[in-house]
Design an enzyme around this catalytic site. Structure first.
Site, PDB file in Angstrom:
ATOM      1  N   ASP A 116      48.720  25.930  -0.582  1.00 63.39           N
ATOM      2  CA  ASP A 116      47.829  27.051  -0.925  1.00 63.39           C
ATOM      3  C   ASP A 116      47.928  27.447  -2.392  1.00 63.39           C
ATOM      4  OD1 ASP A 116      50.435  27.911  -0.488  1.00 63.39           O
ATOM      5  OD2 ASP A 116      49.844  29.827   0.386  1.00 63.39           O
ATOM      6  N   HIS A 117      49.036  27.057  -3.042  1.00 56.30           N
ATOM      7  CA  HIS A 117      49.222  27.353  -4.468  1.00 56.30           C
ATOM      8  C   HIS A 117      50.553  26.776  -4.906  1.00 56.30           C
ATOM      9  CE1 HIS A 117      52.071  30.373  -3.130  1.00 56.30           C
ATOM     10  NE2 HIS A 117      51.154  30.874  -2.339  1.00 56.30           N
ATOM     11  N   ASP A 169      57.648  29.221   0.510  1.00 53.58           N
ATOM     12  CA  ASP A 169      57.165  30.322  -0.330  1.00 53.58           C
ATOM     13  C   ASP A 169      58.205  31.435  -0.420  1.00 53.58           C
ATOM     14  OD1 ASP A 169      54.818  31.639  -1.749  1.00 53.58           O
ATOM     15  OD2 ASP A 169      55.213  33.124  -0.184  1.00 53.58           O
ATOM     16  N   THR A 218      48.292  33.364  -1.456  1.00 49.53           N
ATOM     17  CA  THR A 218      48.357  32.786  -0.103  1.00 49.53           C
ATOM     18  C   THR A 218      47.064  32.930   0.711  1.00 49.53           C
ATOM     19  OG1 THR A 218      50.704  33.191  -0.039  1.00 49.53           O
ATOM     20  CG2 THR A 218      49.643  32.869   2.069  1.00 49.53           C
ATOM     21  N   LYS A 267      53.283  32.959   8.813  1.00 45.92           N
ATOM     22  CA  LYS A 267      52.519  34.103   8.289  1.00 45.92           C
ATOM     23  C   LYS A 267      51.225  34.275   9.070  1.00 45.92           C
ATOM     24  CE  LYS A 267      53.973  33.698   3.454  1.00 45.92           C
ATOM     25  NZ  LYS A 267      53.531  33.466   2.057  1.00 45.92           N
ATOM     26  N   ASP A 268      50.953  35.506   9.481  1.00 47.63           N
ATOM     27  CA  ASP A 268      49.713  35.761  10.227  1.00 47.63           C
ATOM     28  C   ASP A 268      48.489  35.348   9.424  1.00 47.63           C
ATOM     29  OD1 ASP A 268      48.925  38.302   8.635  1.00 47.63           O
ATOM     30  OD2 ASP A 268      50.891  38.827   9.380  1.00 47.63           O
ATOM     31  N   ARG A 269      48.427  35.730   8.129  1.00 50.61           N
ATOM     32  CA  ARG A 269      47.207  35.461   7.362  1.00 50.61           C
ATOM     33  C   ARG A 269      46.935  33.964   7.225  1.00 50.61           C
ATOM     34  NH1 ARG A 269      50.823  37.848   3.942  1.00 50.61           N
ATOM     35  NH2 ARG A 269      51.592  36.696   2.133  1.00 50.61           N
ATOM     36  N   ASP A 272      53.310  26.304   2.067  1.00 51.46           N
ATOM     37  CA  ASP A 272      53.080  27.483   1.233  1.00 51.46           C
ATOM     38  C   ASP A 272      53.932  27.380  -0.032  1.00 51.46           C
ATOM     39  OD1 ASP A 272      52.774  30.247   0.437  1.00 51.46           O
ATOM     40  OD2 ASP A 272      52.272  30.693   2.518  1.00 51.46           O
ATOM     41  N   ASN A 326      45.569  38.781  -1.061  1.00 49.87           N
ATOM     42  CA  ASN A 326      46.259  39.079   0.194  1.00 49.87           C
ATOM     43  C   ASN A 326      45.823  40.456   0.673  1.00 49.87           C
ATOM     44  OD1 ASN A 326      47.627  36.673   0.297  1.00 49.87           O
ATOM     45  ND2 ASN A 326      49.443  37.480  -0.748  1.00 49.87           N
TER      46      ASN A 326
END
Ligand SMILES: [Zn+2]
Length: 541
Positions: free
Chosen positions: A346-347, A299, A84, A169-171, A43, A105
């Site tokens: 992711d970024h 992140d 994310t 992270k859950d997402r 991340d 998000n």
């Protein structure tokens, strides 16, 4: 007109005659199937970190991928919302938010008149160890409107292939895993343990319970976050020191929050991933299995200190060392000859506003609230008192349709006024209207194309904002963020490692959506439902 048509036809014939004849590509003749595919995401990990910190990497971590993998040096997201949730969804669906639906998000839901979270699902609950099980809301991929690589692998094998998704992270875990994984796990800082959701399972498997009960966080009690001796410019200094409350037991809630802002949680997470490989018998079944892992500390730390900080240097070097151990673990449990690894992010991230101002790169701090105020003011001047703007989120303004109706103002006209006022702000590069997206009347520019890839007809707002380069919508001057189309946010690593890939550095421009497309093609699978990426055939053996 006739002349133009003739010229066009002639040009087409010449192009056809000159283009190289189609060549068969033997690598696709029979799909090769490793025992395990690992998609590793970090991340907020910019491509340049691999190059800046390479002199300080150990042998078996990032260098294993850089020396033995197909490394794409110019992989950039071609969309405007480098965040994310959208990033993880994009990597595994091979599609952008216009198709996979994860536009942020969180985003404003006009019907429910509230912000919705990308992985929320009120029909599910958290599944955790012990007494806490079932008390918190759960998460699921219900907002994801495309299938993932793992979904296609599961479907193609009549669900015999296992697919496990892991992140702090859950997402990240939920969106990488897609709709049909065997399991998805993430970390609940409040509980200090890995959890899942009733979407996937009714109770945690025994090995997750055991992992949590061993309290791996405990081994960091009494530790400081001190820079590694190798971390450049850090001189081994203490980067963060935990001050316990008097008489507090460790690990308590305060300690867990501190730990969640140190690199150590990446080590715990990779230990959990190694346990998952062993305990779920990944790479041991009759089919290819898939493990998706996203490391989140990079992140959290990057947001607080920025890409040129010693903290980011140190978390990068530590992640390298943790990965070396993780790859060794994979070798022991599955055998690396049987594993493919795909690595991306992711970024990226912008420099801090403080850094930007100091070095005169741009405005530094963007002020989204001022943009909304300017739009509201312009609408009031044009059409009378509002309220005209109902809500805003990371990149959208949502107009108040009740006010539009009451004052008999056409939506397209109001969008135009709001967009014009927003675009006049110094921290805004461009503002596009819903009508422009819907009618296909966007300007022919790279930024408009990136915005269109982010714009989802069902979920996006009425005005779409693009911040100017080096105008960072950060909440602090010394911290930073990401979420724009500019290259510091958009350029990420893309590496394929394993027996199917030709090692070397490839300067061919490509996109993160090519990750799922390449793996799906090489595994002989149907492409994920919305995938727009291209298989990177040049890197295949
Ligand atoms: Zn972030």
């Amino acid at each position: 007109m006739l002349r133009k048509t003739v010229l066009c036809s002639l040009a087409a014939i010449i192009l056809l005659a000159w283009s190289a004849p189609l060549k068969p590509d033997a690598s696709f003749a029979s799909p090769s199937r490793p025992k395990l595919v690992v998609v590793l995401v970090i991340d907020q990990f910019r491509y340049d970190y691999l190059m800046r910190f390479r002199p300080y990497f150990v042998k078996g971590g990032f260098n294993r991928l850089l020396d033995g993998g197909a490394v794409f040096t110019d992989c950039r997201y071609d969309y405007a919302t480098t965040i994310t949730g959208p990033g993880h969804a994009t990597l595994l669906t091979g599609a952008y938010p216009n198709i996979h639906g994860i536009i942020g998000n969180e985003w404003y839901d006009r019907e429910q008149k509230r912000k919705v979270y990308c992985a929320e699902d009120t029909s599910t609950h958290e599944v955790a160890s012990g007494d806490e099980a079932g008390t918190a809301p759960g998460f699921s991929p219900r907002n994801l409107t495309a299938s993932t690589l793992g979904d296609e692998l599961r479907i193609a094998t009549n669900f015999r292939a296992k697919a496990v998704s892991i992140s702090l992270k859950d997402r990240a875990a939920v969106l990488m895993g897609g709709h049909t994984p065997s399991a998805a796990y993430w970390y609940d800082t409040g509980l200090g343990g890995f959890v899942s959701s009733s979407y996937y399972m009714s109770a945690l498997p025994a090995w997750v319970d055991d992992f949590d009960k061993q309290t791996p966080t405990k081994s960091y009690c009494g530790q400081k976050w001190q820079a590694l001796p190798e971390t450049p410019d850090a001189k081994g200094k203490v980067l963060s020191d935990f001050q316990p409350s008097a008489g507090a037991a460790c690990p308590d809630a305060k300690f867990l929050r501190w730990l969640d802002n140190t690199p150590f949680m990446n080590e715990i997470e990779l230990g959990f991933a190694s346990d998952a490989v062993r305990s779920e018998h990944l790479g041991k079944g009759p089919e290819t299995d898939i493990l998706t892992v996203s490391l989140s500390e990079n992140d959290y730390i990057g947001h607080r200190f920025g890409p040129y900080s010693v903290e980011v240097a140190d978390v990068t070097l530590r992640t390298d060392r943790y990965l070396a151990k993780f790859f060794d673990d994979l070798d022991k449990s599955v055998g690396l000859d049987n594993v493919w690894i795909a690595f991306s992010a992711d970024h990226g991230v912008a420099p801090t506003p403080a850094f930007i101002q100091e070095h005169k790169l741009g405005i530094g701090l963007a002020r989204p609230a001022a943009v909304r105020e300017a739009a509201e003011k312009a609408l009031t001047q044009a059409f009378g008192p509002g309220p005209w703007i109902e809500a805003e989120d990371e990149v959208h303004l949502f107009l108040n349709r009740d006010t539009l109706k009451a004052r008999n103002v056409a939506e397209a006209k109001a969008e135009e006024v709001a967009a014009e006022a927003a675009a006049a702000q110094p921290d805004i590069e461009a503002a596009f209207t819903r009508t422009q997206f819907v009618t296909g009347s966007l300007p022919n520019s790279p930024i408009a194309r990136k915005a269109a890839n982010s714009f989802n007809f069902k979920r996006s707002g009425d005005v779409f904002l693009v911040f100017a380069p080096y105008a960072v919508p950060s909440s602090t001057f010394t911290g930073t963020t990401h979420g724009t189309p500019w290259n510091y946010d958009a350029q990420v690593p893309l590496i394929f490692w394993g027996s199917a890939f030709k090692p070397g550095f490839y300067a061919t421009p490509c996109q993160p959506i090519d990750l799922a497309a390449t793996l799906a093609a090489r595994l002989g699978l149907t492409q994920p439902s919305g995938a727009q990426g291209m298989p990177l055939a040049s890197a295949l053996k």
